[in-house]
Design an enzyme around this catalytic site. Structure first.
Site, PDB file in Angstrom:
ATOM      1  CB  THR A 204      -0.619   0.150   1.075  1.00  0.00           C
ATOM      2  OG1 THR A 204      -1.906   0.330   1.322  1.00  0.00           O
ATOM      3  CG2 THR A 204      -0.126  -0.213   2.340  1.00  0.00           C
ATOM      4  CG  ASN A 205      -0.321   4.710  -1.187  1.00  0.00           C
ATOM      5  OD1 ASN A 205      -1.479   5.717  -0.836  1.00  0.00           O
ATOM      6  ND2 ASN A 205      -0.581   4.236  -2.776  1.00  0.00           N
ATOM      7  NE  ARG A 206       4.146   9.016   4.018  1.00  0.00           N
ATOM      8  CZ  ARG A 206       4.909   9.872   3.432  1.00  0.00           C
ATOM      9  NH1 ARG A 206       5.750  10.034   2.381  1.00  0.00           N
ATOM     10  NH2 ARG A 206       4.117  11.322   4.267  1.00  0.00           N
ATOM     11  CB  SER A 207      -3.110   7.803  -0.196  1.00  0.00           C
ATOM     12  OG  SER A 207      -4.522   8.595   0.112  1.00  0.00           O
ATOM     13  CB  ALA A 271      -2.012   7.238  -3.046  1.00  0.00           C
TER      14      ALA A 271
END
Ligand code: PMT
Length: 391
Positions: A204-207, A271
């Site tokens: 995943t990512n930091r959104s 994102a």
């Protein structure tokens, strides 16, 4: 349009009568709600006579038996103006304290809020009041700055209720904004995606989804019907939007295609993970001493697919750029076939991923870029949509 005029207990309460009349002269239906302190300065009868509507003060007062005025008035208002707004009412509103009829209505309402502070200059300059105003501003309230002048205590300074024409102009411009996207269906992708490695791990990512939520909220404030396809995001989405929760990029694309047939605008704030593990293992991948190679394959480009599939919709992408250079973002307009791009510099900690604020550069295929400057995500979203809606 229907304007709810909230009046709190400042000496300048007497000017609320003129404000009510001016709003009526501009063609609006005006309902007035007084705080207890305001009712000590001016009588509800004054406003009832002027507006030909009941004037409320007590939370338990019901002009129509069996109904709930605090909910009905909250829902039926096109805008709420609090003029004058005291330090006490400003702080209550900033913290959602529903302590009387007026603050209860505001807490229950999604209508645009305008605050015209009026108080002693030392109170206006205090950290508490400035902090409360900044909280309200970050939630899209319009603050009508008081004027310099002599106040009731005889002191001179910033704290005198803004002139009536300025208050009227602010109300008209907020009401006009509520019509900018009226009748339009806006589809927003928001938050991160989760791409499974096995049943317990994912990429995943930091959104946080704060920017997506802000875009959805701004579109609602501008009168649109809003559908959000949301990855597993931390930020709460507005209750009046239709929300479709998804996890992976594939699910986000499938849902976006399903709900966007009649979309007027599609805005890609999500994102989306560019890659996903080729094959997710079912169960849990066991640890061993051997190195592990994870083969990643590209995910579909959701916004580019939507731009091709929905030629009648205005498609807008966001661009997460690792610096202030906007040349790559500009290239994405052609590559993804979108109408415009809102670029943000994600190398900074004070804007972009997870933060409360953002700074957008709006880029179209032709023409000069426009810069929002640093502001709250909601204010940046309003800036973006207002600019695009005026074309
Ligand atoms: O959620 P927050 O914490 O508030 O952070 C906000 C944000 C930084 C995530 C947001 O402002 C933002 O920049 N969103 C776009 C993130 C992104 O994926 O940028 P990109 O430059 O990689 O992609 C460009 C556009 O293509 C975006 O509209 C993206 O949604 C879209 N895209 C990207 C890849 C993909 N596979 N499908 C897509 O639709």
């Amino acid at each position: 349009m229907r304007v709810l005029l909230g009046v709190s207990g400042s000496v300048s309460c007497y000017r609320a009568a003129d404000i009510a009349r001016d709003l009526m002269r501009a063609g609006h239906d005006v309902r007035v709600c007084l705080t207890d302190s305001a009712a000590k300065f001016v009588s509800p009868i004054l406003f009832e006579t002027l507006t030909e509507n009941p004037c409320l003060t007590d939370t338990f007062e019901e002009p129509i038996t069996g109904q709930m005025a605090h909910i009905d008035w909250a829902r039926e208002a096109d805008a709420i103006l609090i003029a004058p707004c005291t330090a006490n009412t400003t702080s209550r509103l900033a913290h959602g304290v529903a302590a009387d009829m007026l603050t209860t209505i505001v807490v229950a309402s999604t209508a645009p809020l305008l605050i015209a502070p009026a108080m002693n200059p030392s109170m206006y300059a205090s950290d508490q009041v400035q902090w409360a105003l900044s909280i309200l501003e970050s939630r899209a309230a319009t603050i009508i700055t008081p004027q310099e002048g002599d106040v009731a205590s005889g002191e001179v300074g910033l704290g005198k209720l803004a002139p009536n024409p300025e208050i009227l102009e602010a109300v008209e411009s907020v009401l006009a904004r509520t019509q900018l996207l009226a009748g339009k269906h806006i589809v927003v992708t928001s938050g991160p995606t989760e791409e499974p490695i096995d049943d317990v791990r994912f990429l995943t990512n930091r959104s946080s989804g704060k920017m997506g939520a802000a875009v959805a909220r701004a579109a609602l404030l501008m009168g649109a019907r809003v559908t959000v396809i949301a990855g597993p995001q931390a930020a709460a989405l507005p209750l009046t939007a239709t929300v479709h929760p998804v996890k992976t990029a594939d699910q986000m694309l499938e849902k976006a295609l399903e709900v966007s047939e009649d979309a007027d605008w599609i805005i890609g704030v999500a994102a989306v993970a560019d890659y996903r593990p080729e094959a997710a293992t079912s169960g849990k991948f066991r640890r061993s001493e051997d190195a592990l190679t994870l083969r990643l394959i590209p995910n579909p480009d959701i916004i580019a697919t939507l731009a091709a599939a929905r030629p009648k919709a205005r498609v807008i992408a966001f661009a997460a750029e690792p610096d202030a250079d906007i040349s790559v973002a500009r290239e994405k307009i052609v590559k993804k076939g979108v109408f415009a791009i809102a670029a943000n510099d994600i190398s900074r900690n004070d804007i972009g991923f997870g933060s409360e604020n953002n700074e957008l550069t709006l880029i179209r295929a032709n023409g000069e870029p426009q810069f929002s400057g640093k502001r709250s995500k909601l204010s940046a979203a309003l800036w973006l949509l207002e600019n695009l809606a005026q074309e």
